[in-house]
Design an enzyme around this catalytic site. Structure first.
Site: not given
Length: 540
Positions: A272, A294, A322-323, A338, A347, A352
């Site tokens: 992210g 991201d 990322i998955e 972060e 949220e 992830s």
């Protein structure tokens, strides 16, 4: 993924993209940018800088090679784009804007100057108009905040839109967009000079700030690599903390404090990455390779930022979840992210990060931040309680107390006044990012709040702390508590329908249960029991 780009020569000899992945000029042509994903290709970001006519070939879009197709302008059919407000078609952006100005009284140049729109703001404006179809009168009447500020308006609404390939710099010097009366007098020239002078001053200020920040980052990176034992009171630590003078700067400075025992010749994964700030810190600190992932459109802006800082050889950007993406490496030594949300888990991207840790982190590797805690504290604020709840008992003489049932279940995210705290804090959850699993993120915990004054408890507030500990000479803590520097995470407040009278030294006992909302896994359902009174809150 190899993507072919064809080009045509536009006005003034500029080379403009002709074929691209999703309607906007491809911005992925940055060496070191990987666009590989098992998911469908995402729409790329806004246009790239002009390319010299003498260039023999275009830069690669990714690490994978691919042939590039080229088309001569005479072989291409003339493209047309519709007016922003009617069905008229035009063969250039200049003609379109001239028509909008003369027929619809919409001056794109004035709009850009009025709202100080830069390139991305202009792109969002065009896509907003294409999508929402507002009138020119509505647009001319707007003031801040602007309705097109959301990231969704970076995605092209109209495929191959000529207006999205227009260089807004031309608006400052273009003579193609004529005045209604055809005049080109001294007044117009003076106005252009004023605009140019204003832009120059803004550019000078931005450049000075960027140079200052770059020097601070360079000094910190040098200290980090040469001396792993970065002391909390060192000049480099204070320098990095000053990089941002907004309220969240202290968080990013936390990444500058931890010192790895070994040299930073490691592979780092940024989950992210956003604008890429953490990736750049890692690169400057000496990382051998940084992979930044991201799924949002901001990755295209990160490309520009990384290129501006000459870090494209170290940082590889990957767009997607990322998955779902395929990384160019099998294992990484460090994962940074972060990921935190309101109340730590609302949220958040911790799911992830856990996935990335389980799949990509090498044995003995580190995740930062590595330790996180959630704490509760009692609040005694009669005025705010009255404003939010007692207000409904008598609304201009009418009893609307039934509205309390709708107000109480909504957890409130706000900055808590430290003077309203009436207890010591109690930690209700501790997460070790190296060992935690996704089921651990739902929990129940008993707590005891030791009261510090004689008053009434009107609410309970939650906040989180994060720590950098593993392989660190000096443990570093970052807190979102009400007694610390405020951050955009603020605190999460759970109002009590009926305030509880408390005394100094009293132990206010309770239980908290946190589960994911089954209908929306990124939101939370929180049940709080205090003095045998149970209330369920939603954080969404």
């Amino acid at each position: 993924m190899a993507v072919a780009i064809t080009r045509k020569w536009g006005r003034g000899g500029r080379c403009t993209p002709r074929t691209h992945v999703g309607g906007l000029p491809e911005r992925g042509a940055l060496r070191g940018v990987c666009m590989c994903s098992r998911a469908a290709p995402a729409a790329p970001g806004p246009g790239r800088p002009p390319v010299a006519e003498e260039e023999a070939e275009m830069p690669e879009l990714s690490d994978s090679s691919g042939e590039e197709a080229w088309e001569d302008e005479e072989d291409l059919p003339e493209r047309q784009t519709p007016c922003l407000f009617c069905d008229r078609l035009f063969s250039s952006a200049e003609d379109t804007f001239s028509h909008c100005k003369l027929v619809h009284q919409f001056n794109i140049s004035n709009m850009i100057h009025k709202h100080a729109l830069e390139f991305y703001g202009y792109i969002k404006l065009i896509n907003f108009v294409r999508m929402k179809k507002p009138t020119a009168e509505y647009l001319n009447s707007l003031s801040s905040p602007l309705p097109w500020e959301e990231e969704e308006y970076l995605k092209p609404e109209l495929e191959d839109d000529l207006l999205l390939q227009f260089d807004i710099e031309d608006l400052y010097a273009s003579t193609n967009i004529s005045e209604p009366n055809g005049l080109s007098d001294n007044t117009a020239i003076l106005e252009q000079l004023k605009c140019t002078e204003h832009r120059a001053k803004l550019a000078e200020t931005a450049l000075a700030r960027a140079q200052e920040d770059l020097q601070k980052m360079r000094q910190f990176a040098q200290d980090f690599v040469m001396n792993a034992d970065v002391r909390s009171n060192s000049s480099s630590s204070s320098a990095i903390a000053e990089l941002r003078d907004d309220e969240d700067g202290v968080y990013f400075s936390s990444y500058g404090h931890y010192g790895i025992h070994e040299e930073m010749l490691k592979v780092v994964l940024d989950v992210g990455c956003g604008t890429g700030i953490l990736s750049m810190f890692a690169a400057k600190a000496g990382a051998k390779k940084v992979i930044a992932v991201d799924q949002s459109e901001i990755v295209y802006q990160a490309m520009d930022i990384i290129r501006l800082n000459n870090l494209e050889d170290t940082i590889t950007l990957v767009k997607g979840r990322i998955e779902e993406v395929d990384l160019p490496v099998e294992k990484v030594d460090i994962i940074i992210s972060e990921w935190m949300g309101y109340f730590l888990l609302f949220e958040s991207m911790l799911d992830s990060v856990i996935y990335a840790k389980d799949k990509y982190l090498a044995e003995g590797g580190s995740v930062y931040p590595d330790i996180c805690t959630i704490s509760l504290v009692a609040i005694g604020d009669k005025n705010k309680h009255a404003d939010r709840l007692a207000f409904w008992d008598d609304v201009y003489g009418f009893n609307m107390s039934c509205m309390k049932k709708a107000v109480i279940p909504e957890a409130v995210v706000e900055v808590v006044d430290p003077s309203t705290l009436i207890s010591e804090a109690s930690v209700v959850k501790r997460i070790d990012c190296h060992t935690t699993s996704i089921p651990d993120l739902e929990f129940s915990s008993d707590f005891t709040l030791t009261i510090t004054e004689n008053t009434v408890c009107t609410a309970v507030a939650g906040y989180f702390d994060i720590f950098f500990e593993k392989n660190c000479h000096n443990s570093v803590m970052f807190s979102t508590g009400p007694q610390c520097t405020k951050t955009h995470w603020k605190q999460t407040v759970f109002l009590l329908e009926n305030p509880i009278s408390v005394k100094t030294g009293e132990a206010l006992r309770g239980k908290i249960t946190v589960v994911k909302n089954r209908k929306d896994p990124r939101s939370l359902i929180i049940t709080l029991s205090v003095n045998n009174t149970k209330q369920t809150y939603s954080l969404q």
